[in-house]
Design a protein around this motif. Structure first.
Motif, mmCIF file in Angstrom:
data_model
loop_
_atom_site.group_PDB
_atom_site.id
_atom_site.type_symbol
_atom_site.label_atom_id
_atom_site.label_comp_id
_atom_site.label_asym_id
_atom_site.label_seq_id
_atom_site.Cartn_x
_atom_site.Cartn_y
_atom_site.Cartn_z
ATOM 1 N N GLU A 131 -21.221 19.936 3.036
ATOM 2 C CA GLU A 131 -20.506 19.599 1.812
ATOM 3 C C GLU A 131 -20.739 20.639 0.731
ATOM 4 O OE1 GLU A 131 -17.935 17.441 -0.639
ATOM 5 O OE2 GLU A 131 -18.282 17.389 1.533
ATOM 6 N N ARG A 159 -18.463 23.478 1.617
ATOM 7 C CA ARG A 159 -17.055 23.155 1.346
ATOM 8 C C ARG A 159 -16.754 23.257 -0.146
ATOM 9 N NH1 ARG A 159 -17.481 19.266 5.766
ATOM 10 N NH2 ARG A 159 -18.361 17.739 4.320
ATOM 11 N N ASN A 160 -17.691 22.827 -0.978
ATOM 12 C CA ASN A 160 -17.479 22.871 -2.422
ATOM 13 C C ASN A 160 -17.487 24.298 -2.955
ATOM 14 O OD1 ASN A 160 -17.330 20.084 -2.574
ATOM 15 N ND2 ASN A 160 -19.497 19.817 -3.087
ATOM 16 N N SER A 206 -14.125 27.038 -1.423
ATOM 17 C CA SER A 206 -13.017 26.080 -1.495
ATOM 18 C C SER A 206 -11.634 26.719 -1.412
ATOM 19 C CB SER A 206 -13.125 25.261 -2.787
ATOM 20 O OG SER A 206 -13.123 26.115 -3.915
ATOM 21 N N LYS A 207 -11.579 28.044 -1.328
ATOM 22 C CA LYS A 207 -10.277 28.690 -1.189
ATOM 23 C C LYS A 207 -9.675 28.347 0.168
ATOM 24 C CE LYS A 207 -11.207 32.551 -4.304
ATOM 25 N NZ LYS A 207 -11.301 34.026 -4.435
ATOM 26 N N SER A 265 -13.466 27.265 4.317
ATOM 27 C CA SER A 265 -14.422 26.354 4.944
ATOM 28 C C SER A 265 -14.173 26.253 6.453
ATOM 29 C CB SER A 265 -14.371 24.970 4.292
ATOM 30 O OG SER A 265 -13.110 24.364 4.473
#
Length: 282
Positions: free
Chosen positions: A202, A205-206, A209-210, A214
């Protein structure tokens, strides 16, 4: 010793001197500006789980053996132990400017700093040193302003964009421009070996984020487990910081795939020594 590589292009060069073996990047060797190496387990004085080129004083090894290992590394580099300056790694994104007063700290003299995962300098003769057993070594040369950086980037450092932080520190201190940088991503744990939990996934992913990022970095294994590609993540960070793709060399050697050749925290379940990354201006 046969080793497993992740590429057929042999991006890192194996070098031997007596019983010692060490790794270098052709991209850096061709500049004539620096001395550098990434150590292996081979050719040291340590024994047991530290066999044999352990560069950590804090994991339980005999101090005299570690001292001898540093003498051997210095000989490989063509420098003195007193030229080496060591990091104090705690998974931060703190970068320290190193000068002559720091020579020998971490080996001959106590470190008078803490929580330093990155080192930069423009002083010729100083050799920066950072330490590893699965995390990612990041090497930097500013070929125009004759400055260097060396940083440790585990998953926390990668989420914190340690590579970009190091480049920014070099910009502030030496006027470094990203397009003048040669960068290398050193031996560390590969995508195939590095399983992480949902909280780490997570965080990536944060931060990444483009569109499509991810998916490049994370592969779901189900039940909240993922494979994570730290090599690609750090490559993205360097490119987004402005380093030209053709000036980045990425390792093809995984620590965890080669536990007899390189120390791996994951492969040894923590029973291991430390490898070292070394970089100095000539």
């Amino acid at each position: 010793m046969n080793i497993k590589r992740k590429s057929t292009s042999l991006k890192m060069k194996r070098n031997t001197s007596g019983e010692a073996e060490y790794l270098t990047f052709p991209l850096f060797e061709n500049t004539g500006l620096v001395r550098h190496l990434f150590s292996t387990r081979l050719g040291g004085a340590s024994s047991g789980i530290f066999s044999s080129m352990n560069l950590s004083y804090t994991r339980g090894d005999n101090k005299e053996a570690v001292d001898e290992n540093y003498r051997r590394i210095a000989a490989l580099l063509g420098c003195e132990i007193s030229d080496i300056v060591c990091s104090d790694q705690t998974h931060t994104t703190n970068v320290r400017v190193v000068d002559d007063k720091d020579r020998g700290k971490g080996i001959l003299y106590p470190k008078d700093y803490t929580d330093v995962d990155g080192l930069i300098t423009n002083v010729k003769g100083i050799v920066l040193a950072t330490f590893y057993a699965d995390c990612v070594p990041l090497f930097f040369i500013d070929v125009r302003n004759k400055a260097i950086g060396l940083s440790h980037s585990g998953w926390r450092g990668t989420v914190g964009r340690m590579g970009a932080v190091t480049i920014d520190a070099m910009r502030k201190e030496y006027g470094t421009k990203p397009e003048d940088i040669l960068a290398a991503i050193g031996p560390s744990i590969c995508w195939d070996c590095y399983e992480v939990s949902e909280d780490v996934a997570e965080a990536f992913r944060n931060e990444f984020s483009k569109a499509g990022q991810s998916e490049q970095l994370l592969l779901s294994k189900g039940k909240g487990k993922y494979q994570l590609d730290l090599w690609r993540a750090n490559q993205i960070i360097l490119e987004e910081a402005g380093v030209l793709p053709e000036k980045i060399q990425v390792t093809d050697i995984c620590t965890c795939c080669n536990p007899d050749y390189l120390f791996s925290h994951r492969a040894s379940q923590g029973k291991r020594g430390n490898l070292g990354a070394f970089l100095g201006l000539i």
